[in-house]
Motif scaffolding. Structure first.
Motif, PDB file in Angstrom:
ATOM      1  N   TYR A  33       0.858  -1.170   0.000  1.00 56.18           N
ATOM      2  CA  TYR A  33       0.000   0.000   0.000  1.00 56.18           C
ATOM      3  C   TYR A  33       0.904   1.232   0.000  1.00 56.18           C
ATOM      4  CZ  TYR A  33      -3.168  -3.583   1.651  1.00 56.18           C
ATOM      5  OH  TYR A  33      -3.889  -4.742   1.769  1.00 56.18           O
ATOM      6  N   TYR A  48      -3.595   0.825  -3.327  1.00 54.98           N
ATOM      7  CA  TYR A  48      -3.867  -0.298  -2.440  1.00 54.98           C
ATOM      8  C   TYR A  48      -3.780  -1.603  -3.214  1.00 54.98           C
ATOM      9  CZ  TYR A  48      -8.695  -0.364  -4.280  1.00 54.98           C
ATOM     10  OH  TYR A  48      -9.797  -0.436  -5.097  1.00 54.98           O
ATOM     11  N   GLN A  88       3.572   0.513   2.796  1.00 56.30           N
ATOM     12  CA  GLN A  88       3.069  -0.195   3.975  1.00 56.30           C
ATOM     13  C   GLN A  88       2.654  -1.599   3.575  1.00 56.30           C
ATOM     14  OE1 GLN A  88      -0.872  -0.244   4.838  1.00 56.30           O
ATOM     15  NE2 GLN A  88      -0.256  -1.880   6.210  1.00 56.30           N
ATOM     16  N   TRP A  90       1.548  -5.717   5.597  1.00 52.54           N
ATOM     17  CA  TRP A  90       1.213  -6.432   6.827  1.00 52.54           C
ATOM     18  C   TRP A  90       2.112  -7.662   6.952  1.00 52.54           C
ATOM     19  CZ3 TRP A  90      -2.169  -4.666  10.468  1.00 52.54           C
ATOM     20  CH2 TRP A  90      -3.017  -3.620  10.092  1.00 52.54           C
ATOM     21  N   SER A  93       0.207 -10.166  11.137  1.00 55.21           N
ATOM     22  CA  SER A  93      -0.867  -9.352  11.728  1.00 55.21           C
ATOM     23  C   SER A  93      -0.385  -8.034  12.311  1.00 55.21           C
ATOM     24  CB  SER A  93      -1.614 -10.137  12.820  1.00 55.21           C
ATOM     25  OG  SER A  93      -2.222 -11.284  12.272  1.00 55.21           O
ATOM     26  N   THR A  94       0.796  -7.595  11.891  1.00 50.97           N
ATOM     27  CA  THR A  94       1.333  -6.308  12.341  1.00 50.97           C
ATOM     28  C   THR A  94       1.496  -5.384  11.147  1.00 50.97           C
ATOM     29  OG1 THR A  94       2.530  -7.318  14.182  1.00 50.97           O
ATOM     30  CG2 THR A  94       3.301  -5.156  13.424  1.00 50.97           C
ATOM     31  N   GLY A  95       1.045  -4.173  11.284  1.00 51.31           N
ATOM     32  CA  GLY A  95       1.227  -3.187  10.227  1.00 51.31           C
ATOM     33  C   GLY A  95       2.643  -2.664  10.227  1.00 51.31           C
ATOM     34  N   PHE A  97       5.307   0.111   8.202  1.00 47.61           N
ATOM     35  CA  PHE A  97       5.515   1.199   7.245  1.00 47.61           C
ATOM     36  C   PHE A  97       6.990   1.289   6.879  1.00 47.61           C
ATOM     37  CE2 PHE A  97       1.575   3.544   6.925  1.00 47.61           C
ATOM     38  CZ  PHE A  97       0.882   3.230   8.084  1.00 47.61           C
TER      39      PHE A  97
END
Lengths: 106, 122
Positions: A33, A48, A88, A90, A93-95, A97
């Motif tokens: 993203y 996206y 960005q 994932w 389950s952690t974002g 950047f």
């Protein structure tokens, strides 16, 4: 922990194509993203799911993602495109950047 | 108009607590996950926490795990972040962001608020 690496700065002449890269281990196996942030403003989603543009984002913005690198390209770059750009993704389950790239149009 | 409005930021001493709020309008709040993303002054973005549409799924960045708690009240169209044991490194502009999916992880952050500033200092 997972990391995304972007060049700190990119310069482009008006009307040319700006390319901003984002490197991460097996990033091509994930969705990438891209967000644009102009000074004093909140981030705006510009790409996206690797290649898709939200409504209202100009067609000159495009994205790709393969191998370890995601790329944001801005064709026919305009002065209004000068901003910070963040990739960005994932991971577990952690974002995550990237550190951001300052695009200068000169 | 889709809108997210954060509040609750301010100056707080190290070790103290603060509760941030985010009021949502213009979309069906309980259709989407919600997230907190922060940005230290002059620095980049950091995902802090996310919560699924029904609060059944929650995730935190390692940097805040055990100290911050995310929650939402769908009846009030509101998102919250309870921040305990604050540290100087928590100083940042905290954004509320709408997730594109219902799950707490995955998808884009497709709408952002204007942010609320948290400063941790003695």
């Amino acid at each position: 922990s997972y990391e995304l690496t972007q060049p700190p700065s990119v310069s482009v002449s008006p009307g040319q194509t700006a390319t901003i890269t984002c490197f991460g281990d097996k990033l091509g196996d994930k969705y990438a993203y891209w967000y644009q942030q102009k000074p004093g403003q909140s981030p705006v989603l510009v790409i996206y799911q690797n290649t898709e543009r939200p409504s209202g984002i100009p067609e000159r913005f495009s994205g790709s993602n393969s191998g370890n690198t995601a790329t944001l390209a801005i064709s026919g770059t305009q002065a209004m495109d000068e901003a910070d750009y963040y990739c960005q993704a994932w991971d577990s389950s952690t974002g995550v950047f990237g550190g951001g790239t300052k695009l200068t149009v000169l | 108009e889709v809108q997210l409005v954060e509040s609750g930021g301010g100056l707080v001493q190290p070790g103290r607590s603060l509760r941030l709020s985010c009021a949502a309008s213009g979309f069906t709040f309980d259709d989407n996950a919600m997230h907190w993303v922060r940005q230290p002054p002059g620095k980049g973005l950091e995902w802090v926490s996310g919560i699924s549409w029904n609060s059944g799924g929650i995730g935190y960045a390692d940097s805040v795990k055990g100290r911050f708690t995310i929650s939402r009240d769908n009846a009030k169209n509101s998102l919250y972040l309870q921040m305990n044991g604050l540290r100087a490194e928590d100083t940042a502009l905290y954004y509320c962001a709408k997730g594109a999916l219902r799950a707490a992880a995955g998808g884009a952050f497709d709408i952002w608020g204007q942010g609320t500033m948290v400063t941790v200092s003695s």
